[in-house]
Design an enzyme around this catalytic site. Structure first.
Site, short mmCIF file in Angstrom:
data_model
loop_
_atom_site.label_atom_id
_atom_site.label_comp_id
_atom_site.label_asym_id
_atom_site.label_seq_id
_atom_site.Cartn_x
_atom_site.Cartn_y
_atom_site.Cartn_z
N CYS A 163 0.80 -1.22 0.00
CA CYS A 163 0.00 0.00 0.00
C CYS A 163 0.83 1.27 0.00
CB CYS A 163 -0.95 -0.01 1.19
SG CYS A 163 -2.01 -1.48 1.19
N HIS A 302 -2.15 8.13 5.85
CA HIS A 302 -2.49 6.83 5.26
C HIS A 302 -3.93 6.52 5.62
CE1 HIS A 302 -1.68 3.10 3.32
NE2 HIS A 302 -1.88 2.37 4.40
N GLU A 313 -0.57 5.23 13.49
CA GLU A 313 -0.16 6.39 12.69
C GLU A 313 -0.26 7.66 13.51
OE1 GLU A 313 -0.73 8.39 8.25
OE2 GLU A 313 -2.23 6.95 8.96
N LYS A 334 -9.07 8.50 1.89
CA LYS A 334 -9.74 7.19 1.87
C LYS A 334 -11.14 7.25 2.45
CE LYS A 334 -5.43 4.51 2.10
NZ LYS A 334 -4.44 5.61 2.21
N HIS A 339 -9.59 2.44 -0.09
CA HIS A 339 -8.15 2.16 -0.16
C HIS A 339 -7.82 1.59 -1.53
CE1 HIS A 339 -4.17 1.34 0.81
NE2 HIS A 339 -4.29 0.67 1.93
N PHE A 397 1.87 -3.28 4.00
CA PHE A 397 2.16 -4.58 4.60
C PHE A 397 3.63 -4.94 4.36
CE2 PHE A 397 -2.39 -6.56 4.24
CZ PHE A 397 -2.80 -5.76 5.28
#
Length: 411
Positions: A163, A302, A313, A334, A339, A397
């Site tokens: 991502c 994010h 975050e 998002k 996403h 990830f």
């Protein structure tokens, strides 16, 4: 001394618009792109909603024969690149094609091609597998197809960092121009993974929201957040060395000034709990730009709306910014488009450039209920004010942390 890098063109294919203009208009209006999955029958899945691209017709952007030899993620990339290159006024007949490069990534390539050809393999045998199955599927084919379609013969790369892919590709394009490997880079990310394997896989990780109300399914930083919603699309930008852009009279949207990366080295899916890894990426980007934390106006986070991401975050932002975190405006695109995996950071980069240009910080749509430790300003409302800097975060990830810093261009 490294060379200055500016943004001269942008293109977007998103769940709320098939151009940058349409996308940005709908961002400012707080439109959401969530709805029932239509690409397949998802009634037996836990997640029933996605942010699908609507109304996209590949032959509107490219030769129909060429489109048939591309999977959806490549089609999105070529379409967005077409808009970005036109927007930049880039005439390849006047450019040295070996000085115009490509950095376009996809997180997963084509899961659809895998599904389709594996079914043929099992049901009909190996002789029935499509001869171009591999070049249809592999993730670098977005960059390859953009290169072929527009005659770009320079450096061609496809960073795959889950991502964080979109942001990493833009960052590597920035570096390529800074250090003289290219004068122009067509860069960004693309994804088209709303398919049975994509939804089933993220469902199995319990990463997707199972909320069936489109207005409440993607709630970054909200106490009632329940996971992310799968999106799709592409974001492509044209980055250019400043003097090259000025020499051809290009319009300049913004300047890219900092790029920072790190690895959590912690867990394959969970971010580092204290946020130290993501904090280092932000700090590295600021140090790269020679900018202090108190100079940053806002962060495009994010902000996936998963429990772990938004909490960790937030911790990372506090660690990187210290007391200056309290003054930040933090939003998540998002909240409107879900996403987009490998395309997320690229579309969010375009959002940052538009925020700088318009002096407008968009709200995090749906954000209502603060969580105890998630206690910064997550833009319940939009702000109209000068935006000198925007920092954009992407976390992937595997522990990939990437931040890119965009500045208002001042000559």
């Amino acid at each position: 001394m490294s060379r200055r890098v500016v943004v001269t063109g942008m293109g977007a294919i998103t769940p709320i618009g098939l151009s940058v203009e349409e996308f940005w208009k709908n961002v400012k209006a707080g439109e959401i792109g969530f709805g029932e999955i239509t690409r397949f029958d998802a009634s037996g899945y836990k997640a029933h909603l996605a942010a699908e691209v609507k109304g996209f017709v590949a032959k509107d952007y490219m030769d129909p024969k060429a489109a048939r030899r591309m999977e959806l993620f490549s089609q999105y990339a070529v379409a967005a690149a077409s808009e970005a290159i036109a927007d930049a006024g880039l005439d390849m007949e006047k450019e040295d094609p070996y000085r115009v490069g490509i950095a376009v990534g996809s997180g997963v390539g084509s899961m659809q091609a895998m599904e389709r050809e594996y079914t043929k393999l099992v049901e009909k045998g190996p002789g029935r597998v499509n001869p171009i199955f591999v070049p249809l599927m592999i993730s670098n084919m977005a960059a390859g197809n953009v290169s072929i379609q527009f005659g770009l013969k320079g450096k061609s790369i496809n960073d795959v960092t889950a991502c964080a892919t979109g942001t990493n590709n833009i960052g590597e394009a920035f570096r390529s121009i800074q250090y003289g490997e290219a004068d122009v880079m067509v860069t960004g990310g693309t994804e088209g993974a709303v398919c049975p394997m994509g939804i089933a896989g993220f469902n199995a990780l319990t990463a997707l929201s199972t909320e069936d109300d489109p207005k409440r399914c993607s709630l970054p930083f909200d106490k009632n957040r329940s996971g992310f919603v799968m999106g799709e699309g592409a974001g492509i930008a044209v980055l250019e060395e400043l003097e090259h852009a000025k020499a051809r009279g290009a319009k300049i949207y913004a300047e890219v000034v900092g790029y920072g990366c790190s690895s959590d080295a912690y867990h394959i899916t969970s971010p580092q709990e204290d946020g130290a890894g993501a904090a280092r990426a932000m700090t590295n980007a600021m140090e790269d730009a020679g900018v202090q934390p108190y100079e940053i106006t806002c962060i495009n986070a994010h902000g996936t709306a998963t429990h772990h991401n938004d909490l960790f975050e937030t911790r990372a932002i506090k660690l990187a910014f210290g007391d200056a975190a309290e003054k930040l405006k933090i939003n998540s695109t998002k909240s409107m488009i879900g996403h987009l995996l490998g395309a997320a950071g690229a579309v969010e980069f375009i959002t940052c450039v538009k925020e700088i240009g318009d002096g407008y910080i968009h709200r995090t749509v749906g954000y209502e209920t603060p969580d105890e430790e998630i206690d910064l300003n997550y833009c319940r409302e939009a702000y109209e004010e000068e935006v000198p800097f925007v920092l954009s975060n992407s976390l992937g990830f595997g522990g990939h942390n990437t931040s890119i810093l965009v500045k208002k261009y001042r000559g």
